[in-house]
Design a protein around this motif. Structure first.
Motif, PDB file in Angstrom:
ATOM      1  N   GLY A  32       0.826  -1.212   0.000  1.00  0.00           N
ATOM      2  CA  GLY A  32       0.000   0.000   0.000  1.00  0.00           C
ATOM      3  C   GLY A  32       0.854   1.253   0.000  1.00  0.00           C
ATOM      4  O   GLY A  32       0.581   2.205  -0.747  1.00  0.00           O
ATOM      5  N   ALA A  33       1.890   1.267   0.821  1.00  0.00           N
ATOM      6  CA  ALA A  33       2.777   2.432   0.874  1.00  0.00           C
ATOM      7  C   ALA A  33       3.503   2.637  -0.453  1.00  0.00           C
ATOM      8  O   ALA A  33       3.622   3.767  -0.945  1.00  0.00           O
ATOM      9  N   ILE A  34       3.964   1.548  -1.040  1.00  0.00           N
ATOM     10  CA  ILE A  34       4.668   1.645  -2.322  1.00  0.00           C
ATOM     11  C   ILE A  34       3.723   2.138  -3.411  1.00  0.00           C
ATOM     12  O   ILE A  34       4.091   2.972  -4.245  1.00  0.00           O
ATOM     13  N   LEU A  35       2.492   1.655  -3.406  1.00  0.00           N
ATOM     14  CA  LEU A  35       1.515   2.110  -4.395  1.00  0.00           C
ATOM     15  C   LEU A  35       1.200   3.594  -4.225  1.00  0.00           C
ATOM     16  O   LEU A  35       1.036   4.317  -5.208  1.00  0.00           O
ATOM     17  N   LEU A  36       1.124   4.061  -2.981  1.00  0.00           N
ATOM     18  CA  LEU A  36       0.875   5.485  -2.755  1.00  0.00           C
ATOM     19  C   LEU A  36       2.036   6.341  -3.255  1.00  0.00           C
ATOM     20  O   LEU A  36       1.823   7.403  -3.849  1.00  0.00           O
ATOM     21  N   ILE A  37       3.253   5.880  -3.030  1.00  0.00           N
ATOM     22  CA  ILE A  37       4.425   6.616  -3.518  1.00  0.00           C
ATOM     23  C   ILE A  37       4.416   6.669  -5.040  1.00  0.00           C
ATOM     24  O   ILE A  37       4.661   7.722  -5.650  1.00  0.00           O
ATOM     25  N   ALA A  38       4.105   5.534  -5.676  1.00  0.00           N
ATOM     26  CA  ALA A  38       4.061   5.492  -7.134  1.00  0.00           C
ATOM     27  C   ALA A  38       2.952   6.393  -7.674  1.00  0.00           C
ATOM     28  O   ALA A  38       3.142   7.087  -8.679  1.00  0.00           O
ATOM     29  N   ALA A  39       1.806   6.399  -7.011  1.00  0.00           N
ATOM     30  CA  ALA A  39       0.696   7.248  -7.459  1.00  0.00           C
ATOM     31  C   ALA A  39       1.053   8.718  -7.320  1.00  0.00           C
ATOM     32  O   ALA A  39       0.728   9.532  -8.194  1.00  0.00           O
ATOM     33  N   LYS A  40       1.737   9.067  -6.243  1.00  0.00           N
ATOM     34  CA  LYS A  40       2.146  10.463  -6.049  1.00  0.00           C
ATOM     35  C   LYS A  40       3.129  10.883  -7.138  1.00  0.00           C
ATOM     36  O   LYS A  40       3.033  11.991  -7.682  1.00  0.00           O
ATOM     37  N   ARG A  41       4.039   9.999  -7.474  1.00  0.00           N
ATOM     38  CA  ARG A  41       5.008  10.297  -8.529  1.00  0.00           C
ATOM     39  C   ARG A  41       4.294  10.448  -9.880  1.00  0.00           C
ATOM     40  O   ARG A  41       4.607  11.348 -10.656  1.00  0.00           O
ATOM     41  N   GLN A  42       3.332   9.575 -10.150  1.00  0.00           N
ATOM     42  CA  GLN A  42       2.586   9.654 -11.401  1.00  0.00           C
ATOM     43  C   GLN A  42       1.775  10.943 -11.464  1.00  0.00           C
ATOM     44  O   GLN A  42       1.654  11.554 -12.527  1.00  0.00           O
TER      45      GLN A  42
END
Length: 92
Positions: free
Chosen positions: A26-36
């Motif tokens: 979940g944390a990794i997905l949030l970081i990736a979404a923020k970057r996107q």
């Protein structure tokens, strides 16, 4: 001996690891979404800037086209009458 098992049914340690993995994902997905989102914001700004520049160029071309149409209308008037209109004469 089953009552003395280190990780008895329903496998508490396994569930703990799976929950921990889900939290990390979940944390990794949030970081990736923020970057996107940041990439999308930069692209949107670029698109906006491009559209503003294109609008200015189109307005400039429309002004040139308007002047050309006005010149053509004056030429048509000259060819029909053989003399320039009073409004198109220079110096009088």
């Amino acid at each position: 001996m089953a009552s003395r098992a280190w990780d008895p049914y329903p496998y508490i340690l396994r569930n703990l690891f799976l929950s921990m993995l889900a939290g990390l994902k979940g944390a990794i997905l949030l970081i990736a979404a923020k970057r996107q989102d940041a990439i999308a914001a930069v692209m949107a700004q670029h698109d906006f800037d491009t559209k503003v520049e294109a609008k200015a160029e189109i307005e400039q071309l429309m002004a040139i086209n308007g002047r050309q149409l006005q010149g053509l209308a004056e030429l048509q008037t000259l060819t029909r009458t053989g003399q320039p209109d009073a409004s198109t004469r220079e110096g009088t």
